[in-house]
Design a protein around this motif. Structure first.
Motif, mmCIF file in Angstrom:
data_model
loop_
_atom_site.group_PDB
_atom_site.id
_atom_site.type_symbol
_atom_site.label_atom_id
_atom_site.label_comp_id
_atom_site.label_asym_id
_atom_site.label_seq_id
_atom_site.Cartn_x
_atom_site.Cartn_y
_atom_site.Cartn_z
ATOM 1 N N THR A 112 0.783 -1.001 0.128
ATOM 2 C CA THR A 112 0.037 -0.007 -0.023
ATOM 3 C C THR A 112 1.106 1.017 0.013
ATOM 4 O O THR A 112 0.560 2.275 -0.304
ATOM 5 C CB THR A 112 -0.877 -0.070 1.195
ATOM 6 N N THR A 113 2.224 1.090 0.274
ATOM 7 C CA THR A 113 2.966 2.155 0.215
ATOM 8 C C THR A 113 3.604 2.556 -0.275
ATOM 9 O O THR A 113 4.365 3.682 -1.255
ATOM 10 C CB THR A 113 4.030 2.378 1.700
ATOM 11 N N SER A 114 3.645 1.485 -1.344
ATOM 12 C CA SER A 114 4.323 2.027 -2.726
ATOM 13 C C SER A 114 3.531 1.689 -3.446
ATOM 14 O O SER A 114 3.979 2.173 -4.665
ATOM 15 C CB SER A 114 5.215 0.715 -2.786
ATOM 16 N N PHE A 115 2.340 1.720 -3.342
ATOM 17 C CA PHE A 115 1.136 2.473 -4.986
ATOM 18 C C PHE A 115 1.975 3.258 -5.059
ATOM 19 O O PHE A 115 0.987 4.205 -6.516
ATOM 20 C CB PHE A 115 -0.158 2.151 -4.760
ATOM 21 N N GLU A 116 2.247 4.312 -4.965
ATOM 22 C CA GLU A 116 2.494 6.038 -5.465
ATOM 23 C C GLU A 116 2.927 5.061 -6.362
ATOM 24 O O GLU A 116 3.432 6.425 -7.615
ATOM 25 C CB GLU A 116 3.743 6.744 -4.182
ATOM 26 N N VAL A 117 3.908 4.518 -6.803
ATOM 27 C CA VAL A 117 4.956 4.193 -8.235
ATOM 28 C C VAL A 117 3.629 3.866 -9.802
ATOM 29 O O VAL A 117 4.215 4.223 -10.700
ATOM 30 C CB VAL A 117 5.475 2.239 -8.246
ATOM 31 N N MET A 118 2.360 3.352 -8.847
ATOM 32 C CA MET A 118 1.048 3.631 -10.051
ATOM 33 C C MET A 118 0.854 5.090 -9.714
ATOM 34 O O MET A 118 0.409 5.208 -10.947
ATOM 35 C CB MET A 118 0.469 2.428 -9.646
ATOM 36 N N VAL A 119 0.464 5.388 -8.750
ATOM 37 C CA VAL A 119 -0.523 6.398 -8.619
ATOM 38 C C VAL A 119 -0.442 7.328 -10.118
ATOM 39 O O VAL A 119 -0.525 8.360 -10.176
ATOM 40 C CB VAL A 119 -1.387 7.639 -7.374
ATOM 41 N N ASP A 120 1.240 7.956 -9.132
ATOM 42 C CA ASP A 120 2.041 8.762 -9.885
ATOM 43 C C ASP A 120 2.993 8.715 -10.727
ATOM 44 O O ASP A 120 3.799 9.688 -11.478
ATOM 45 C CB ASP A 120 2.401 9.802 -8.225
ATOM 46 N N GLY A 121 3.431 7.491 -11.013
ATOM 47 C CA GLY A 121 4.597 6.933 -11.939
ATOM 48 C C GLY A 121 4.661 6.854 -13.207
ATOM 49 O O GLY A 121 5.799 6.508 -13.506
ATOM 50 N N MET A 122 3.205 7.108 -13.467
ATOM 51 C CA MET A 122 3.440 7.429 -15.382
ATOM 52 C C MET A 122 3.618 8.324 -15.484
ATOM 53 O O MET A 122 2.407 8.687 -15.028
ATOM 54 C CB MET A 122 2.741 5.933 -15.896
ATOM 55 N N GLU A 123 3.178 8.565 -16.968
ATOM 56 C CA GLU A 123 2.605 9.845 -17.563
ATOM 57 C C GLU A 123 0.988 9.580 -18.118
ATOM 58 O O GLU A 123 1.266 8.248 -18.889
ATOM 59 C CB GLU A 123 3.283 10.218 -18.441
ATOM 60 N N LYS A 124 -0.154 9.813 -17.493
ATOM 61 C CA LYS A 124 -1.133 9.353 -17.813
ATOM 62 C C LYS A 124 -1.638 9.314 -19.280
ATOM 63 O O LYS A 124 -2.308 8.522 -19.995
ATOM 64 C CB LYS A 124 -2.239 10.597 -18.282
ATOM 65 N N GLU A 125 -0.687 10.517 -20.757
ATOM 66 C CA GLU A 125 -1.808 10.377 -21.794
ATOM 67 C C GLU A 125 -0.316 9.377 -22.685
ATOM 68 O O GLU A 125 -0.703 8.515 -23.273
ATOM 69 C CB GLU A 125 -0.205 11.577 -22.854
ATOM 70 N N GLN A 126 0.577 8.245 -22.016
ATOM 71 C CA GLN A 126 1.638 7.205 -22.628
ATOM 72 C C GLN A 126 0.256 5.911 -21.713
ATOM 73 O O GLN A 126 0.105 4.649 -22.157
ATOM 74 C CB GLN A 126 2.557 7.217 -21.245
ATOM 75 N N PHE A 127 -0.010 5.911 -20.219
ATOM 76 C CA PHE A 127 -0.738 5.208 -19.504
ATOM 77 C C PHE A 127 -2.407 5.014 -20.647
ATOM 78 O O PHE A 127 -2.478 3.568 -21.273
ATOM 79 C CB PHE A 127 -1.420 5.312 -18.641
ATOM 80 N N LEU A 128 -3.115 5.677 -21.358
ATOM 81 C CA LEU A 128 -4.101 5.947 -21.916
ATOM 82 C C LEU A 128 -3.868 4.966 -23.257
ATOM 83 O O LEU A 128 -5.120 4.822 -23.801
ATOM 84 C CB LEU A 128 -4.394 7.456 -22.035
ATOM 85 N N LYS A 129 -2.772 5.379 -23.519
ATOM 86 C CA LYS A 129 -2.842 4.793 -25.376
ATOM 87 C C LYS A 129 -2.106 3.749 -24.910
ATOM 88 O O LYS A 129 -2.865 2.527 -25.235
ATOM 89 C CB LYS A 129 -1.320 5.235 -26.058
ATOM 90 N N PHE A 130 -1.473 3.282 -24.072
ATOM 91 C CA PHE A 130 -0.648 1.800 -24.185
ATOM 92 C C PHE A 130 -1.584 0.144 -23.279
ATOM 93 O O PHE A 130 -1.816 -0.485 -24.088
ATOM 94 C CB PHE A 130 0.851 1.809 -23.200
ATOM 95 N N ARG A 131 -2.196 0.708 -22.954
ATOM 96 C CA ARG A 131 -3.584 -0.154 -21.541
ATOM 97 C C ARG A 131 -4.502 0.107 -23.123
ATOM 98 O O ARG A 131 -5.077 -1.786 -22.215
ATOM 99 C CB ARG A 131 -4.141 0.884 -21.266
ATOM 100 N N MET A 132 -4.793 0.544 -24.133
ATOM 101 C CA MET A 132 -5.723 -0.254 -24.954
ATOM 102 C C MET A 132 -4.635 -1.197 -25.277
ATOM 103 O O MET A 132 -5.670 -2.536 -26.702
ATOM 104 C CB MET A 132 -6.027 0.542 -26.213
#
Ligand code: HEM
Length: 319
Positions: A112-132
């Motif tokens: 739980t204390t490391s979840f920042e790696v996901m929450v703030d650790g990626m560029e939203k623009e990249q995430f929304l593309k690669f998740r597709m």
């Protein structure tokens, strides 16, 4: 080199060990002579481990997404390792049980204390593309996460709360039909099961059922009641079980939910229009009120599950 009495004694013990197995000690000494020294990288299979990241797109942040999922699955594996030790221990004591639950709590604390790696650790623009490119795969399909739940509590606690009373004496297979997560990963517009959910059930249903049956009398709730019934002092164990309940059913889901909000938050009508899922109604802990150990909480605490009182308790968890 002198053969000191200590070395001589060790050789004699080795001789006895090999003789007991009908083995020739001299051949094993040859083996020792020719064997390579163990290295760190071979011992932990480092090259294999570091070769397990295969992004599906050229976006650099996809590797972060893959690795953090892998890290999480390893922590889940550590947790299941402790679950097994507890449930299969002969003559289980409160001391052993408490110490092992404490370990699981340490793993969930790290998660739980490391979840920042996901929450703030990626560029939203990249995430929304690669998740597709990853559809319909989802962390929802983590089998280990569901196995931890099965080991932690009575199976009935995992049944959707609207069906619990009706199914309280039903066989586990019938209860499984109404397990809470079958109402997640459904299409917001139609309420139909997504392919994500169908694939998951197809792969794991038999395994989950077998584990649930095996743990009927050896899940954490059952074992706790057993020890308490024998007159043991279970106060420390209760404290650790309460923490576990909060870690698995509130804190981890809240950290995870923050990621979903950061990357996927949209108006529900827009989600429905794109064939999205009901995650906004499904993920927040205050809606589902998954609780492993209702007998360790007050009515009021359960009423307010996932709301502000929990957050204040969470602060004391890490002490
Ligand atoms: C940016 C990061 C993440 C986002 C946006 C995200 C999003 C979601 C969404 C929307 C769901 C609901 C299922 C659905 O509607 O399809 C879900 C479920 C789930 N995800 Fe994630 N997730 C993320 C990271 C992770 C990670 C790192 C894990 C670790 C294994 C994970 C494990 C799970 C699990 C176990 C569920 C089921 C939760 C439940 O049944 O209450 N997710 N995720």
């Amino acid at each position: 080199m002198d053969i000191t009495p200590e070395i001589n004694e060790k050789i004699q013990k080795l001789q006895q060990k090999f003789e007991a197995m009908g083995q020739d000690m001299a051949s094993y000494l040859d083996g020792l002579l020719y064997a390579d020294f163990l290295t760190y990288w071979d011992y932990i299979h480092l090259d294999t481990l570091l070769s397990l990241q295969s992004p599906k797109t050229p976006f650099p942040d996809e590797e972060i997404f893959i690795m953090y999922h892998q890290i999480t699955e390893l922590y889940f594996k550590l947790s299941l390792h402790e679950c097994k030790q507890i449930s299969e221990k002969e003559n289980l004591t409160v001391k052993f049980f408490t110490a092992r639950v404490k370990r699981i709590n340490a793993y969930f604390n790290a998660l739980t204390t490391s979840f920042e790696v996901m929450v703030d650790g990626m560029e939203k623009e990249q995430f929304l593309k690669f998740r597709m490119s990853l559809l319909p795969a989802s962390g929802f399909q983590s089998g280990q996460y569901r196995m931890i739940e099965i080991c932690a509590t009575d199976f009935l606690r995992l049944v959707d709360k609207s069906k619990r009373e009706e199914l309280k004496d039903a066989p586990i297979a019938s209860q499984f039909e109404h397990i809470y997560w079958k109402f997640g990963a459904t299409e917001l517009a139609s309420g139909k099961q997504t392919l994500t959910l169908k694939q998951f059930i197809q792969k794991y249903a038999d395994q989950f059922l077998a584990l649930a049956i095996e743990r009927k009398n050896s899940n954490f709730s059952a074992l706790y009641h057993q020890l308490k019934g024998e007159g043991e002092d279970v106060s420390e164990l209760e404290e650790e079980l309460r923490k576990l309940d909060l870690f698995v059913n509130v804190e981890w889901p809240l950290s995870h939910y923050k990621s979903a909000v950061r990357y996927l938050e949209k108006d529900p009508t827009d989600i429905a229009a794109t064939g999205g899922t009901n995650w906004q109604k499904y993920l927040p802990p205050r809606f589902q009120k998954r609780i492993f150990y209702p007998f360790l909480w007050t009515e009021e605490q359960m009423e307010e599950w996932g709301k502000s009182w929990v957050l204040s308790v969470l602060k004391t968890l890490r002490k």
